[in-house]
Write a protein that holds these residues in place. Structure first.
Motif, mmCIF file in Angstrom:
data_model
loop_
_atom_site.group_PDB
_atom_site.id
_atom_site.type_symbol
_atom_site.label_atom_id
_atom_site.label_comp_id
_atom_site.label_asym_id
_atom_site.label_seq_id
_atom_site.Cartn_x
_atom_site.Cartn_y
_atom_site.Cartn_z
ATOM 1 N N THR A 14 3.606 5.776 17.343
ATOM 2 C CA THR A 14 3.439 6.386 16.024
ATOM 3 C C THR A 14 2.323 5.636 15.294
ATOM 4 O O THR A 14 1.962 4.514 15.688
ATOM 5 C CB THR A 14 4.743 6.267 15.204
ATOM 6 N N ALA A 16 2.556 3.983 12.577
ATOM 7 C CA ALA A 16 3.104 2.684 12.169
ATOM 8 C C ALA A 16 3.138 1.705 13.342
ATOM 9 O O ALA A 16 2.853 0.511 13.177
ATOM 10 C CB ALA A 16 4.503 2.853 11.584
ATOM 11 N N LEU A 19 -0.343 0.445 14.021
ATOM 12 C CA LEU A 19 -0.720 -0.573 13.030
ATOM 13 C C LEU A 19 -0.019 -1.902 13.307
ATOM 14 O O LEU A 19 -0.621 -2.966 13.133
ATOM 15 C CB LEU A 19 -0.425 -0.077 11.616
ATOM 16 N N ALA A 59 -2.360 9.957 13.047
ATOM 17 C CA ALA A 59 -1.857 10.537 11.803
ATOM 18 C C ALA A 59 -2.605 11.802 11.404
ATOM 19 O O ALA A 59 -2.133 12.562 10.559
ATOM 20 C CB ALA A 59 -1.940 9.506 10.671
ATOM 21 N N ARG A 133 -4.993 1.088 7.491
ATOM 22 C CA ARG A 133 -3.666 1.105 6.816
ATOM 23 C C ARG A 133 -3.713 1.976 5.564
ATOM 24 O O ARG A 133 -2.794 2.764 5.311
ATOM 25 C CB ARG A 133 -3.252 -0.315 6.428
ATOM 26 N N ALA A 134 -4.763 1.809 4.787
ATOM 27 C CA ALA A 134 -4.898 2.595 3.555
ATOM 28 C C ALA A 134 -5.047 4.079 3.873
ATOM 29 O O ALA A 134 -4.445 4.916 3.191
ATOM 30 C CB ALA A 134 -6.090 2.086 2.752
ATOM 31 N N VAL A 136 -3.947 5.709 6.547
ATOM 32 C CA VAL A 136 -2.681 6.233 7.059
ATOM 33 C C VAL A 136 -1.683 6.399 5.914
ATOM 34 O O VAL A 136 -0.990 7.412 5.812
ATOM 35 C CB VAL A 136 -2.104 5.341 8.178
ATOM 36 N N SER A 137 -1.615 5.402 5.033
ATOM 37 C CA SER A 137 -0.631 5.481 3.937
ATOM 38 C C SER A 137 -0.978 6.565 2.918
ATOM 39 O O SER A 137 -0.091 7.141 2.294
ATOM 40 C CB SER A 137 -0.470 4.132 3.243
ATOM 41 N N SER A 138 -2.261 6.873 2.776
ATOM 42 C CA SER A 138 -2.659 7.913 1.825
ATOM 43 C C SER A 138 -2.677 9.302 2.470
ATOM 44 O O SER A 138 -2.914 10.284 1.788
ATOM 45 C CB SER A 138 -4.034 7.602 1.235
ATOM 46 N N GLY A 139 -2.469 9.343 3.785
ATOM 47 C CA GLY A 139 -2.432 10.630 4.478
ATOM 48 C C GLY A 139 -3.784 11.238 4.759
ATOM 49 O O GLY A 139 -3.895 12.428 4.999
ATOM 50 N N GLN A 140 -4.846 10.428 4.748
ATOM 51 C CA GLN A 140 -6.189 10.966 5.007
ATOM 52 C C GLN A 140 -6.404 11.182 6.472
ATOM 53 O O GLN A 140 -5.977 10.518 7.326
ATOM 54 C CB GLN A 140 -7.253 10.015 4.492
#
Length: 140
Positions: A14, A16, A19, A59, A133-134, A136-140
């Protein structure tokens, strides 16, 4: 985003998990470069950047498709790094970090200078991992 697929090179982890693997590679790079083991240190730094970019690719909505982002960034860690170095839509610091990782020779220098070890490859990998990380976390 579909779940993990052990048979697919990108979907076997995944985002995550990619990462987390990148974090492990960063630690290994720090240890190796800290003891001036250039070849393994640079290799771990490149792997960290590439694994982090796998998280971004995994992602992405078109990740299972071999077109789109996969065609642009390739499959290997070094293909990811080389593509990031020239990605006009990537931030300047990420492009510079990728160029440094791409261009750093994996062989140790002929002469080793006294003082602190060269940790630029580690810093470059950290920049790319943070950006991934940024993203993936923002969904870009």
């Amino acid at each position: 985003m579909p779940g993990p697929d052990p048979s697919h090179w990108l979907r076997r982890l995944t985002p995550a998990e990619w990462l987390a693997a990148a974090g492990t590679e960063l630690e290994l790079a720090a240890q190796a470069l800290g003891r001036r083991s250039v070849r393994p240190g640079v290799t771990h730094a490149r792997r960290a950047a590439g694994m982090a970019w796998n998280a971004v690719l995994a992602a992405a909505p078109d990740a299972p498709d071999e077109g789109g982002l996969l065609a642009r960034f390739g499959r290997s860690y070094m293909e990811h790094v080389a593509a990031l170095a020239s990605a006009t839509d990537a931030p300047d610091d990420v492009r510079a970090a990728a160029a440094l990782l791409r261009d750093t020779p994996p062989a140790p220098p002929t002469l080793v200078t006294l003082g602190k070890p060269d940790l630029r490859a580690l810093a470059a990998a950290r920049t790319i991992v943070a950006h991934a990380r940024a993203a993936v976390s923002s969904g870009q």
